[in-house]
Scaffold this active site. Structure first.
Site, short mmCIF file in Angstrom:
data_model
loop_
_atom_site.label_atom_id
_atom_site.label_comp_id
_atom_site.label_asym_id
_atom_site.label_seq_id
_atom_site.Cartn_x
_atom_site.Cartn_y
_atom_site.Cartn_z
N HIS A 1 -37.79 4.38 5.62
CA HIS A 1 -37.52 3.44 6.72
C HIS A 1 -37.35 2.01 6.19
O HIS A 1 -38.15 1.12 6.51
CB HIS A 1 -38.61 3.52 7.80
CG HIS A 1 -38.14 3.06 9.14
ND1 HIS A 1 -38.60 3.59 10.33
CD2 HIS A 1 -37.22 2.11 9.50
CE1 HIS A 1 -38.00 2.98 11.34
NE2 HIS A 1 -37.15 2.08 10.86
N ILE B 1 -24.85 -2.48 14.93
CA ILE B 1 -25.03 -1.89 13.59
C ILE B 1 -23.90 -0.89 13.30
O ILE B 1 -23.35 -0.87 12.19
CB ILE B 1 -26.43 -1.22 13.48
CG1 ILE B 1 -27.53 -2.28 13.62
CG2 ILE B 1 -26.56 -0.47 12.15
CD1 ILE B 1 -28.94 -1.73 13.74
N GLY C 1 -22.84 0.25 18.55
CA GLY C 1 -23.39 -1.08 18.86
C GLY C 1 -23.14 -1.99 17.66
O GLY C 1 -22.26 -1.74 16.83
N GLY D 1 -34.40 0.19 6.57
CA GLY D 1 -33.21 -0.42 7.16
C GLY D 1 -33.21 -1.94 7.19
O GLY D 1 -32.26 -2.58 6.77
N ALA E 1 -31.22 5.38 12.32
CA ALA E 1 -31.59 4.90 13.66
C ALA E 1 -33.06 5.24 13.94
O ALA E 1 -33.95 4.42 13.65
CB ALA E 1 -30.64 5.49 14.69
N ARG E 2 -33.32 6.41 14.47
CA ARG E 2 -34.68 6.88 14.69
C ARG E 2 -34.72 8.38 14.38
O ARG E 2 -33.80 9.12 14.73
CB ARG E 2 -35.13 6.65 16.13
CG ARG E 2 -35.49 5.21 16.46
CD ARG E 2 -36.78 4.75 15.78
NE ARG E 2 -37.16 3.39 16.15
CZ ARG E 2 -36.80 2.29 15.49
NH1 ARG E 2 -36.04 2.37 14.41
NH2 ARG E 2 -37.21 1.10 15.90
N ARG F 1 -19.59 3.89 26.16
CA ARG F 1 -18.32 3.30 26.60
C ARG F 1 -17.52 2.94 25.35
O ARG F 1 -18.13 2.56 24.34
CB ARG F 1 -18.53 1.97 27.33
CG ARG F 1 -19.45 1.95 28.45
CD ARG F 1 -19.60 0.53 29.00
NE ARG F 1 -20.72 -0.19 28.41
CZ ARG F 1 -21.99 0.07 28.67
NH1 ARG F 1 -22.30 1.05 29.49
NH2 ARG F 1 -22.97 -0.62 28.11
N GLU G 1 -42.82 9.91 11.34
CA GLU G 1 -43.14 9.01 10.23
C GLU G 1 -44.63 8.70 10.20
O GLU G 1 -45.23 8.52 11.26
CB GLU G 1 -42.35 7.70 10.39
CG GLU G 1 -40.87 7.91 10.19
CD GLU G 1 -40.04 6.65 10.38
OE1 GLU G 1 -40.62 5.55 10.41
OE2 GLU G 1 -38.82 6.79 10.48
C1 GLV Z 1 -36.16 -0.89 12.70
O1 GLV Z 1 -36.13 0.30 12.62
C2 GLV Z 1 -35.95 -1.61 13.92
O2 GLV Z 1 -35.77 -0.99 14.98
O3 GLV Z 1 -35.99 -2.84 13.88
#
Ligand code: GLV
Length: 332
Positions: free
Chosen positions: A294, A166, A164, A296, A246-247, A187, A276
């Protein structure tokens, strides 16, 4: 611990965590804001108390938006505006079933998150966490030809899982560092973008077994739960590194700790964790893991932009318009 502010008129807007003032100012113009002001994460009950009677709820990724939340809010609720791009904290189908529009904040945090992914690639491959620990612990050290050697990334393959915004922003950075880009995605991306990034699409299996660095950049949902587990880690090269911005639950943390301890893979850089703020105790013991809390999207500029976009989303729905970044409602 909430602060009610503003003009005292118009719709009621609940904010379930601290957000930058830029967003609050916009919301205060639009209605009566009741915002959680403590830096601590509110309990479920405290969240339910804040959202009770609200027409709009501005939520953080630590806020669970499920049927209980929607019941607590009441039938007047029109919009849940998440101040995050990830929305695994929101039951989007449950919102849609009640006519509540859910929104997120894509785009504004793309570059900041890609910066953190690239930082983790450099930190893990060049052993920067280990190096920092040596200095801070005042462990004796001496420059040496063979001291704390890492792995170069030039000419190495970065495998991006989830191409995507990111993922693409990370690919641009990694390409500038001389990496070759492979990706797996639901895709293929548009041919022009693929050409710009010099990116090759692969199955997840092929990507895992051929990449020198694997970066997780896909959304978290039931289909990506433990996408990377013991079997997938076993297919990675013993010299390879895993990065996750990501997660947390996309990676089986216990399996990852085992793979790091046994040398099945060379290292990992993690910005996100399964539970977390808890971190698997065995990961804490892994010298070859870089662990950050976390971060990001954690820049002043990005958080302000996220708050503004979330406020924009909430205000647009409240005034009967279309929000700029609605979350797609799952089919069925
Ligand atoms: C951060 O982890 C977000 O999803 O914005």
């Amino acid at each position: 611990m909430t602060a009610a502010a503003s003009n005292g008129a118009g719709p009621r807007i609940a904010v379930t965590g601290r957000i930058p003032q830029e967003g609050l100012d916009m919301l205060n113009e639009a209605g009566l804001v009741d915002a959680w002001v403590s830096l601590e994460v509110p309990t479920v009950q405290q969240v339910h108390d804040i959202v009770h009677g609200a027409h709009a709820a501005v939520t953080l990724l630590t806020t669970k938006v499920d049927d209980a939340f929607l019941d607590a809010a009441g039938p007047q609720l029109k919009v849940v505006a998440n101040v995050a791009v990830g929305y695994n904290n929101i039951d989007v189908a449950a919102c849609a079933a009640r006519g509540v529009i859910a929104t997120n904040t894509p785009g504004v945090l793309t570059e900041a998150t890609a910066d953190i992914a690239m930082s983790l690639i450099l930190m893990t491959t060049r052993r920067l966490g280990e190096g920092e620990r040596v200095i801070r612990s005042q462990t004796p050290w001496q420059w040496g030809m063979f001291y704390m050697l890492g792995s170069g990334i030039q000419g190495r393959q970065l495998g991006i899982v989830g191409m995507g915004d990111i993922g693409c922003a990370l690919a641009r950075r990694a390409k500038a560092f001389g990496m070759k880009i492979a990706y797996s995605n639901r895709r293929p991306v548009a041919p022009a973008l693929e050409a710009e990034l010099g990116a090759t699409v692969m199955s997840l299996d092929e990507l895992l077994s051929t990449s020198d660095v694997v970066s997780i950049n896909c959304p978290y949902n039931p289909t990506t739960h433990h996408l990377i587990g013991a079997a997938e880690l076993a297919t990675m090269k013993p010299t390879a590194f895993l990065i996750n911005t990501a997660r947390g639950p996309i990676v089986d943390e216990a399996a990852l700790a085992a793979a790091l301890n046994s040398g099945e893979i060379a290292g990992a850089g993690l910005d996100v964790f399964e539970e977390e703020p808890k971190v698997h105790p065995q990961l804490l013991q892994c010298e070859n893991a870089v662990l950050i809390p976390h971060l990001g999207s954690a820049t002043l500029e990005t958080r302000a932009a996220m708050a503004r976009l979330a406020a924009h989303n909430a205000i647009n729905v409240l005034s009967g318009g279309i929000p700029p970044t609605p979350i797609p409602v799952p089919a069925g």
